[in-house]
Write an enzyme that holds these catalytic residues in place. Structure first.
Site, PDB file in Angstrom:
ATOM      1  N   ARG A  64       4.216  11.004  -1.909  1.00 18.01           N
ATOM      2  CA  ARG A  64       4.128  10.754  -0.459  1.00 18.01           C
ATOM      3  C   ARG A  64       5.473  11.036   0.213  1.00 18.01           C
ATOM      4  O   ARG A  64       6.516  10.532  -0.231  1.00 18.01           O
ATOM      5  CB  ARG A  64       3.665   9.319  -0.173  1.00 18.01           C
ATOM      6  CG  ARG A  64       4.734   8.263  -0.241  1.00 18.01           C
ATOM      7  CD  ARG A  64       4.235   6.862   0.034  1.00 18.01           C
ATOM      8  NE  ARG A  64       4.012   6.560   1.417  1.00 18.01           N
ATOM      9  CZ  ARG A  64       4.248   5.365   1.971  1.00 18.01           C
ATOM     10  NH1 ARG A  64       4.743   4.363   1.236  1.00 18.01           N
ATOM     11  NH2 ARG A  64       3.996   5.154   3.227  1.00 18.01           N
TER      12      ARG A  64
ATOM     13  N   ARG B  76      13.154   4.089  12.559  1.00 18.74           N
ATOM     14  CA  ARG B  76      11.881   4.826  12.617  1.00 18.74           C
ATOM     15  C   ARG B  76      11.055   4.390  13.834  1.00 18.74           C
ATOM     16  O   ARG B  76      11.606   3.878  14.808  1.00 18.74           O
ATOM     17  CB  ARG B  76      11.147   4.666  11.277  1.00 18.74           C
ATOM     18  CG  ARG B  76      11.990   5.240  10.104  1.00 18.74           C
ATOM     19  CD  ARG B  76      11.279   5.116   8.791  1.00 18.74           C
ATOM     20  NE  ARG B  76      10.052   5.916   8.783  1.00 18.74           N
ATOM     21  CZ  ARG B  76       9.092   5.789   7.862  1.00 18.74           C
ATOM     22  NH1 ARG B  76       9.236   4.922   6.876  1.00 18.74           N
ATOM     23  NH2 ARG B  76       8.012   6.541   7.929  1.00 18.74           N
TER      24      ARG B  76
ATOM     25  N   ASN C 299       8.157  -5.587  -0.985  1.00 22.26           N
ATOM     26  CA  ASN C 299       8.046  -4.507  -0.011  1.00 22.26           C
ATOM     27  C   ASN C 299       6.576  -4.476   0.406  1.00 22.26           C
ATOM     28  O   ASN C 299       5.746  -3.873  -0.282  1.00 22.26           O
ATOM     29  CB  ASN C 299       8.455  -3.163  -0.616  1.00 22.26           C
ATOM     30  CG  ASN C 299       8.363  -2.036   0.404  1.00 22.26           C
ATOM     31  OD1 ASN C 299       7.847  -2.232   1.513  1.00 22.26           O
ATOM     32  ND2 ASN C 299       8.841  -0.860   0.034  1.00 22.26           N
TER      33      ASN C 299
ATOM     34  N   HIS D 136      12.800  -2.483   2.059  1.00 20.45           N
ATOM     35  CA  HIS D 136      12.163  -1.245   2.508  1.00 20.45           C
ATOM     36  C   HIS D 136      12.983  -0.080   1.994  1.00 20.45           C
ATOM     37  O   HIS D 136      14.223  -0.093   2.104  1.00 20.45           O
ATOM     38  CB  HIS D 136      12.047  -1.194   4.031  1.00 20.45           C
ATOM     39  CG  HIS D 136      11.179  -2.288   4.548  1.00 20.45           C
ATOM     40  ND1 HIS D 136       9.816  -2.260   4.394  1.00 20.45           N
ATOM     41  CD2 HIS D 136      11.489  -3.465   5.118  1.00 20.45           C
ATOM     42  CE1 HIS D 136       9.327  -3.384   4.879  1.00 20.45           C
ATOM     43  NE2 HIS D 136      10.309  -4.137   5.320  1.00 20.45           N
ATOM     44  N   ILE D 137      12.299   0.898   1.457  1.00 23.03           N
ATOM     45  CA  ILE D 137      12.964   2.074   0.892  1.00 23.03           C
ATOM     46  C   ILE D 137      13.642   2.858   2.016  1.00 23.03           C
ATOM     47  O   ILE D 137      14.788   3.292   1.888  1.00 23.03           O
ATOM     48  CB  ILE D 137      11.926   2.953   0.158  1.00 23.03           C
ATOM     49  CG1 ILE D 137      11.322   2.157  -1.012  1.00 23.03           C
ATOM     50  CG2 ILE D 137      12.546   4.267  -0.312  1.00 23.03           C
ATOM     51  CD1 ILE D 137      10.045   2.762  -1.583  1.00 23.03           C
ATOM     52  N   SER D 138      12.933   3.019   3.105  1.00 27.17           N
ATOM     53  CA  SER D 138      13.463   3.777   4.242  1.00 27.17           C
ATOM     54  C   SER D 138      14.188   2.852   5.216  1.00 27.17           C
ATOM     55  O   SER D 138      14.052   1.625   5.138  1.00 27.17           O
ATOM     56  CB  SER D 138      12.312   4.490   4.968  1.00 27.17           C
ATOM     57  OG  SER D 138      11.446   3.536   5.567  1.00 27.17           O
TER      58      SER D 138
ATOM     59  N   PRO E 112       0.791  -1.228   0.000  1.00 25.70           N
ATOM     60  CA  PRO E 112       0.000   0.000   0.000  1.00 25.70           C
ATOM     61  C   PRO E 112       0.828   1.286   0.000  1.00 25.70           C
ATOM     62  O   PRO E 112       1.853   1.367   0.665  1.00 25.70           O
ATOM     63  CB  PRO E 112      -0.825  -0.107   1.291  1.00 25.70           C
ATOM     64  CG  PRO E 112      -0.161  -1.145   2.117  1.00 25.70           C
ATOM     65  CD  PRO E 112       0.491  -2.091   1.150  1.00 25.70           C
ATOM     66  N   ASN E 113       0.352   2.227  -0.773  1.00 23.99           N
ATOM     67  CA  ASN E 113       0.901   3.594  -0.866  1.00 23.99           C
ATOM     68  C   ASN E 113       2.217   3.689  -1.635  1.00 23.99           C
ATOM     69  O   ASN E 113       2.735   4.786  -1.832  1.00 23.99           O
ATOM     70  CB  ASN E 113       1.062   4.227   0.531  1.00 23.99           C
ATOM     71  CG  ASN E 113      -0.255   4.277   1.271  1.00 23.99           C
ATOM     72  OD1 ASN E 113      -1.222   4.824   0.748  1.00 23.99           O
ATOM     73  ND2 ASN E 113      -0.323   3.699   2.452  1.00 23.99           N
TER      74      ASN E 113
ATOM     75  N   TYR F  17      10.780   8.977   1.259  1.00 25.73           N
ATOM     76  CA  TYR F  17      10.723   7.981   0.183  1.00 25.73           C
ATOM     77  C   TYR F  17      11.299   8.477  -1.154  1.00 25.73           C
ATOM     78  O   TYR F  17      11.340   7.722  -2.121  1.00 25.73           O
ATOM     79  CB  TYR F  17       9.277   7.502  -0.005  1.00 25.73           C
ATOM     80  CG  TYR F  17       8.724   6.846   1.244  1.00 25.73           C
ATOM     81  CD1 TYR F  17       9.246   5.639   1.705  1.00 25.73           C
ATOM     82  CD2 TYR F  17       7.697   7.438   1.987  1.00 25.73           C
ATOM     83  CE1 TYR F  17       8.765   5.035   2.853  1.00 25.73           C
ATOM     84  CE2 TYR F  17       7.201   6.842   3.136  1.00 25.73           C
ATOM     85  CZ  TYR F  17       7.741   5.647   3.563  1.00 25.73           C
ATOM     86  OH  TYR F  17       7.263   5.048   4.706  1.00 25.73           O
TER      87      TYR F  17
ATOM     88  N   ALA G 237       3.114  -0.956   4.643  1.00 31.62           N
ATOM     89  CA  ALA G 237       2.506  -0.963   5.984  1.00 31.62           C
ATOM     90  C   ALA G 237       2.113  -2.378   6.436  1.00 31.62           C
ATOM     91  O   ALA G 237       2.107  -2.666   7.640  1.00 31.62           O
ATOM     92  CB  ALA G 237       1.294  -0.041   6.005  1.00 31.62           C
TER      93      ALA G 237
ATOM     94  N   ASP H 112       2.160 -15.962   5.780  1.00 29.58           N
ATOM     95  CA  ASP H 112       1.723 -17.342   5.524  1.00 29.58           C
ATOM     96  C   ASP H 112       1.700 -17.662   4.033  1.00 29.58           C
ATOM     97  O   ASP H 112       2.023 -18.787   3.639  1.00 29.58           O
ATOM     98  CB  ASP H 112       0.342 -17.586   6.143  1.00 29.58           C
ATOM     99  CG  ASP H 112       0.400 -17.733   7.663  1.00 29.58           C
ATOM    100  OD1 ASP H 112       1.512 -17.873   8.210  1.00 29.58           O
ATOM    101  OD2 ASP H 112      -0.673 -17.712   8.302  1.00 29.58           O
TER     102      ASP H 112
ATOM    103  N   GLU I 148      13.061  -9.264   1.279  1.00 29.27           N
ATOM    104  CA  GLU I 148      12.258  -8.145   1.775  1.00 29.27           C
ATOM    105  C   GLU I 148      13.011  -6.835   1.526  1.00 29.27           C
ATOM    106  O   GLU I 148      14.218  -6.767   1.783  1.00 29.27           O
ATOM    107  CB  GLU I 148      12.050  -8.336   3.285  1.00 29.27           C
ATOM    108  CG  GLU I 148      11.338  -7.194   3.976  1.00 29.27           C
ATOM    109  CD  GLU I 148      11.391  -7.322   5.506  1.00 29.27           C
ATOM    110  OE1 GLU I 148      12.317  -7.967   6.043  1.00 29.27           O
ATOM    111  OE2 GLU I 148      10.511  -6.739   6.155  1.00 29.27           O
TER     112      GLU I 148
HETATM  113  C1  DQA Z   1       8.165   1.028   3.866  1.00 29.52           C
HETATM  114  C2  DQA Z   1       8.238   1.224   5.387  1.00 29.52           C
HETATM  115  C3  DQA Z   1       6.887   0.951   6.014  1.00 29.52           C
HETATM  116  O1  DQA Z   1       6.972   1.117   7.434  1.00 29.52           O
HETATM  117  C4  DQA Z   1       5.856   1.913   5.484  1.00 29.52           C
HETATM  118  O2  DQA Z   1       4.584   1.620   6.025  1.00 29.52           O
HETATM  119  C5  DQA Z   1       5.815   1.961   3.994  1.00 29.52           C
HETATM  120  C6  DQA Z   1       7.058   1.863   3.238  1.00 29.52           C
HETATM  121  C7  DQA Z   1       9.477   1.401   3.166  1.00 29.52           C
HETATM  122  O3  DQA Z   1       9.604   1.022   1.995  1.00 29.52           O
HETATM  123  O4  DQA Z   1      10.334   2.058   3.739  1.00 29.52           O
HETATM  124  O5  DQA Z   1       4.756   2.173   3.395  1.00 29.52           O
HETATM  125  O6  DQA Z   1       7.922  -0.358   3.610  1.00 29.52           O
END
Ligand code: DQA
Length: 147
Positions: free
Chosen positions: A17, A107, A74, A100-102, A9-10, A22, A77, A87, A98
């Site tokens: 955003r 955080r 990724n 994550h951009i950040s 999501p997002n 990001y 959230a 699962d 896995e």
């Molecule tokens: C994220 C980190 C998550 O905590 C956040 O909810 C995101 C992006 C990242 O790519 O850093 O939507 O997965």
């Protein structure tokens, strides 16, 4: 060698955003980068999938069974909440990384839990969009060592 890149999501709002966290590149830029990196790393196909819906992500992981050799995910959230995505990754047992951009580890407390991580052989955080290329590199190495 076929890899599926899943974004939760997002991530479709990249560039809009929270650019301080990001970055300013769009989701389309991310797709272009993944496809380019995949071709350079010897993947025959890179499919990119993004959804804001947990069930759609679970469906996509299930559909990857027998089709894709590796997954880069990724879960955004849903990383911090979804046992269903964990699962599904365990069910298909496809090697997964896995991303994550950040730098999630720097955080909020609620971002410190990752369910999906339990089904991934590696995790990349805090490298921005370049982290996806890094994940595809690790996936290519892993697949070369195990096939
Ligand atoms: C994220 C980190 C998550 O905590 C956040 O909810 C995101 C992006 C990242 O790519 O850093 O939507 O997965």
């Amino acid at each position: 060698m076929k890899a599926l890149v899943i974004n939760g999501p997002n991530i479709n709002m990249l560039g809009i955003r929270e650019p301080g966290i990001y970055g300013e590149d769009s989701y389309q830029d991310l797709v272009t980068r993944c496809k380019q990196a995949g071709a350079e790393l010897g993947f025959n196909e890179i499919e990119c999938f993004q959804s804001n819906h947990e069930g759609a992500i679970i469906d996509k992981i299930q559909e990857a069974y027998g089709v894709f050799d590796g997954i880069v995910i990724n879960p955004a959230a849903y990383t911090h909440t979804s046992v269903g995505i964990l699962d599904a990754l365990k069910a298909v047992n496809i090697p997964a990384v896995e991303v994550h951009i950040s730098a999630v580890e720097e955080r909020e407390e609620f971002r410190q839990v990752s369910y999906a991580r339990l089904a991934c052989f590696a995790t990349i955080t805090g490298e921005g969009l370049a982290g996806y290329r890094h994940a595809l590199e690790l996936l290519a190495e892993h697949l070369a060592a195990t096939h």
